[in-house]
Design an enzyme around this catalytic site. Sequence first.
Site, mmCIF file in Angstrom:
data_model
loop_
_atom_site.group_PDB
_atom_site.id
_atom_site.type_symbol
_atom_site.label_atom_id
_atom_site.label_comp_id
_atom_site.label_asym_id
_atom_site.label_seq_id
_atom_site.Cartn_x
_atom_site.Cartn_y
_atom_site.Cartn_z
ATOM 1 N N ARG A 101 -1.856 -23.567 29.513
ATOM 2 C CA ARG A 101 -0.572 -23.458 28.744
ATOM 3 C C ARG A 101 -0.792 -23.659 27.211
ATOM 4 O O ARG A 101 0.031 -22.924 26.545
ATOM 5 C CB ARG A 101 -0.767 -25.257 29.071
ATOM 6 C CG ARG A 101 1.026 -25.719 28.590
ATOM 7 C CD ARG A 101 1.143 -26.783 28.961
ATOM 8 N NE ARG A 101 2.470 -26.826 28.458
ATOM 9 C CZ ARG A 101 3.898 -28.688 27.868
ATOM 10 N NH1 ARG A 101 2.950 -28.972 28.900
ATOM 11 N NH2 ARG A 101 4.111 -28.532 27.583
ATOM 12 N N ASN A 155 6.167 -25.266 37.460
ATOM 13 C CA ASN A 155 6.831 -24.411 37.176
ATOM 14 C C ASN A 155 6.208 -22.821 36.430
ATOM 15 O O ASN A 155 5.281 -23.153 37.158
ATOM 16 C CB ASN A 155 7.224 -25.226 35.576
ATOM 17 C CG ASN A 155 8.101 -26.236 35.318
ATOM 18 O OD1 ASN A 155 9.180 -26.358 35.880
ATOM 19 N ND2 ASN A 155 7.874 -27.167 34.665
ATOM 20 N N CYS A 176 13.140 -30.058 39.962
ATOM 21 C CA CYS A 176 13.581 -30.877 38.886
ATOM 22 C C CYS A 176 13.772 -31.547 37.802
ATOM 23 O O CYS A 176 14.742 -32.167 39.007
ATOM 24 C CB CYS A 176 14.061 -29.127 37.394
ATOM 25 S SG CYS A 176 13.544 -29.344 35.722
ATOM 26 N N HIS A 206 15.689 -24.148 33.753
ATOM 27 C CA HIS A 206 15.622 -24.414 32.687
ATOM 28 C C HIS A 206 16.962 -24.141 32.172
ATOM 29 O O HIS A 206 16.806 -23.383 30.684
ATOM 30 C CB HIS A 206 14.745 -24.468 31.900
ATOM 31 C CG HIS A 206 13.420 -25.319 32.843
ATOM 32 N ND1 HIS A 206 12.214 -25.266 32.972
ATOM 33 C CD2 HIS A 206 13.202 -27.026 33.024
ATOM 34 C CE1 HIS A 206 11.473 -26.276 32.642
ATOM 35 N NE2 HIS A 206 12.208 -26.813 33.208
ATOM 36 N N TYR A 256 16.665 -27.030 27.597
ATOM 37 C CA TYR A 256 16.537 -25.293 27.040
ATOM 38 C C TYR A 256 17.395 -24.587 26.579
ATOM 39 O O TYR A 256 16.635 -23.457 25.968
ATOM 40 C CB TYR A 256 15.788 -25.308 29.069
ATOM 41 C CG TYR A 256 14.473 -26.377 28.688
ATOM 42 C CD1 TYR A 256 13.099 -25.513 28.636
ATOM 43 C CD2 TYR A 256 14.908 -27.456 29.416
ATOM 44 C CE1 TYR A 256 12.214 -26.715 28.744
ATOM 45 C CE2 TYR A 256 13.617 -27.900 30.028
ATOM 46 C CZ TYR A 256 12.762 -27.129 29.635
ATOM 47 O OH TYR A 256 11.323 -28.131 29.844
#
Length: 438
Positions: A101, A155, A176, A206, A256
């Site tokens: 990440r 995700n 989500c 998102h 988002y």
Amino acid sequence: MTNKTGTNGLKIAVIGGGSSYTPELVEGFIQHYDQLPVRELWLVDIDAGLHKLNIVGALAKRMVERSGLPIAVHLTTDRRRAIEGADFVSTQMRVGMLDARGRDETIPLRYGVIGQETTGPGGMLKALRTIPVLLDICKDIEELAPNAWLLNFTNPAGMVTEAIQRYSNVRSIGLCNAPIGLLKWLSGKYSVPTDRIYAEFVGLNHLHWITRVEVDGEEQIASLLRDDDSYSAKNVPQQGWNPEFLRTLGALPSYYLKYFYMTDQMLAEQQAALLKDGIRAEVVKRVEDELFQLYADPALAEKPKQLELRGGAYYSEAAVNLMVSLYNGRNDIQTLNVANQGVLDFLPDDACIEVNCVVTKSGPMPLPVKNVPLQAKGLIHAVKTYEQLAIQAAVTGDRGTALQAMAHHPLVPSVNTAVALLDEMLEANRPYLPRFFA
């Protein structure tokens, strides 16, 4: 319901069971035991996550023991044993863990591009790492638990769910925490329980807009858009919306969408945060380290309040709600990631979209949407084009398809940037992308 082990009650397998979110999930199973009689809870992780699995698993066992409920908690790195005969399989995994990440967030910033773990180049690389692993898990489910529901939280949830629905026979639903978080916010704002609120979600995971908000049957969207921008999330910077833009948009954008509508401000904020506090992955790692210190306390037998700082609040509530509805056929409305099947007429039928669904015993039925703003359609279509290319690249390992996906993401400014980003990010993820480096 009886599973293959021959015991009454449900068997649930959680892939990524060593996650810091797991205590919230366990709390949900305890609170909803009357409607969801869990007999076996299997928490699964990989060898690299075994330390965390043991800590979280011990806390889960203490929580169950304190509840007095007959739930057997099993910890294992044997995924197939956990999946066999399961009624529900939940996935909450991070291929490459927080180090990957960190690369997803930092590499794009060096090119002046948004660095985020679920959208833009970072989200794409997460999809490339994750989709093949999830499809491998699906082979086990097809063989060992063909009637199970797979609830995917991993995700980028919409892309992963679309890949599962396209390339496997597993019954799967993506979900989500953002929609349930929005409902909780509206509940607090209007001082009414969530069952008196109807919010229509339109878009992708998102990348959604709320086009209707009814409280006790009265439409509130116009007054909401004139009001404030207090709704955001702990893991997305708090930049404010332009009031005129919001009012004339005619819909409440997901937080988002700030990455798309306010790219320059969000990029500047990310670059400033990188110098001040480090990337989000580093912040999350600090929060997780503190959480696991708490979890390791043998006196702790409940979900600690600090878990809400993690950025995924209500995610487990959403998961348990969905399981309860599928098991009991409650026919209630939940916002889920499902195949389009004509709901959005400008997208392919197999495109995964995020919309309201009636949850029946045989699965979710997407509801028609009343209002899709013209100005939202172009962005939805562009991002879905990128997503479908990225899914294809993840499955085939084809670099040319990956380049097309990267170049056609709205947050990537040029082909030259796409080429350079793709080269560096593929190389940085080499251990997790065997299909690209065969």
